[in-house]
Design a protein around this motif. Sequence first.
Motif, short mmCIF file in Angstrom:
data_model
loop_
_atom_site.label_atom_id
_atom_site.label_comp_id
_atom_site.label_asym_id
_atom_site.label_seq_id
_atom_site.Cartn_x
_atom_site.Cartn_y
_atom_site.Cartn_z
N PHE A 296 0.83 -1.20 0.00
CA PHE A 296 0.00 0.00 0.00
C PHE A 296 0.87 1.25 0.00
N ALA A 297 0.40 2.26 -0.71
CA ALA A 297 1.02 3.57 -0.62
C ALA A 297 0.72 4.16 0.75
N ALA A 298 1.46 5.20 1.13
CA ALA A 298 1.29 5.78 2.46
C ALA A 298 0.08 6.71 2.55
N VAL A 299 -0.30 7.31 1.42
CA VAL A 299 -1.41 8.26 1.43
C VAL A 299 -2.37 7.95 0.27
N ILE A 300 -3.59 8.42 0.42
CA ILE A 300 -4.59 8.30 -0.63
C ILE A 300 -4.43 9.49 -1.58
N PRO A 301 -4.35 9.28 -2.89
CA PRO A 301 -4.27 10.42 -3.82
C PRO A 301 -5.43 11.39 -3.61
N VAL A 302 -5.16 12.67 -3.72
CA VAL A 302 -6.17 13.69 -3.46
C VAL A 302 -7.30 13.60 -4.46
N ILE A 303 -6.98 13.51 -5.75
CA ILE A 303 -8.00 13.47 -6.80
C ILE A 303 -8.29 12.02 -7.16
N GLN A 304 -9.55 11.64 -7.03
CA GLN A 304 -9.96 10.27 -7.32
C GLN A 304 -10.56 10.12 -8.71
N ALA A 305 -11.23 11.15 -9.21
CA ALA A 305 -11.87 11.06 -10.52
C ALA A 305 -12.03 12.45 -11.10
N LEU A 306 -12.15 12.50 -12.42
CA LEU A 306 -12.26 13.77 -13.14
C LEU A 306 -13.20 13.59 -14.32
N GLN A 307 -14.20 14.45 -14.43
CA GLN A 307 -15.12 14.40 -15.56
C GLN A 307 -15.52 15.82 -15.95
N THR A 308 -16.14 15.95 -17.13
CA THR A 308 -16.71 17.22 -17.55
C THR A 308 -18.18 17.01 -17.89
N ASP A 309 -19.00 18.03 -17.60
CA ASP A 309 -20.40 17.97 -18.00
C ASP A 309 -20.57 18.60 -19.37
N ALA A 310 -21.80 18.70 -19.85
CA ALA A 310 -22.05 19.20 -21.20
C ALA A 310 -21.63 20.64 -21.37
N ALA A 311 -21.65 21.41 -20.29
CA ALA A 311 -21.25 22.82 -20.36
C ALA A 311 -19.74 23.00 -20.29
N GLY A 312 -19.01 21.93 -20.06
CA GLY A 312 -17.56 22.01 -19.96
C GLY A 312 -17.04 22.22 -18.56
N ASN A 313 -17.93 22.22 -17.56
CA ASN A 313 -17.48 22.35 -16.18
C ASN A 313 -16.75 21.09 -15.75
N LEU A 314 -15.70 21.27 -14.98
CA LEU A 314 -14.95 20.13 -14.43
C LEU A 314 -15.59 19.67 -13.13
N TRP A 315 -15.79 18.38 -13.01
CA TRP A 315 -16.25 17.77 -11.77
C TRP A 315 -15.06 16.99 -11.23
#
Length: 380
Positions: A296-315
């Motif tokens: 196991f790594a020592a820490v959990i990565p900060v960002i787990q997932a990345l998506q965009t909606d139809a308007a181009g906003n980042l989730w």
Amino acid sequence: MIRRVFAVASVLLSSWAATGLSSQATRLPARDVAIAARPQVSFTVGVEDGRDWEVFASVGDVAFDSRDNLYVLDRGNARVVAFDSTGRFLRTIGKRGNGPGEFAMPQRMTVAGDEVVVSDPARRSFSVFGVDGSFIRSVPFAHGSSMIGERLVGHPRGGVVSLFSRSPGLNSPRAQVLWQPLGGAPAAPLFTAPPSSSGRAFSPSTRYAVLPGAALAVASTEAYSVRILAPNGASTRVLERAVAPRRVTARDREQERKRREGFSRPGGLTIVGPGASAFSASVRAQAARQFQNVEFAAVIPVIQALQTDAAGNLWIQRAGPAVDRPGPIDIVTPQGRYVGTLAGVRLPGAFSARGRAAYVETDEFGVARVVVLRLPHRWR
């Protein structure tokens, strides 16, 4: 250890800057601003017992077309099931087999323009269909590579985007986010992923999303850093936020071991295709031993997932308080304006052009279904 992770992230960002591509750093607010309002259910598909098209063996992906029709990759039954914008059944697309328009091992699915695209790693190719269900063509993976990305994303200019490697695993520096047109043009590399220790659980990885204007968003998961790359590859903006990675707990390790051990149980890991069967008991036992001894790594990565909606906003979904609980989701415009944070909700499997989202769910009896919600305006 946390300081070391931030140092690694700083080195990574420095290496990106060393490419000579200009970019503008945008620091997002340090404190979360909660986004209120609740989505409304539009319809639900998938039941335990019903007509053939109503019962999903396992749902791999969901996607919408420009008319808000819903497509469900029923991976276990080797088919795509299409529904209209009200949830009315339209058709099934593809089936298990060896012929044109048939699947050996359907893995990922997306809608790119007017085409439904399904990846089939057993054949190292994509099967391309019209939204009317007609089979169009089969397209080999680029350069004989293996698709290793967790997501298949439609590109605004046609074709699909995913993470590929020309050698096994993610340790190779040749792992790239590729744009693969499906009409005969050669694949184009959009981003080369940094080497990753894929053998360790919770190792950092590359997350990517495509914006409506064809820009690429890539995330360095060690720290909160999302880089926006223009279609020509120039880095235009870096979104950063002061969020420290969470240390891996004993509960995290136990939950991850249980998740991995599930693959070694009967029915947990199978080869899908004509004449295929579940792995033997000896192979499952060997897998169980490997999963039990996972590092196991020592820490959990900060960002787990990345998506965009139809308007181009980042989730941007961050790590949760435990590995089996969803973390908060930051919504950020592509220009870098922080909209706010959603808490206690999961990232949708797909967004529609008309403000809806599809969520894949599995109940306590293992019944898979897809719930389509209309998102509040404040979520968009």
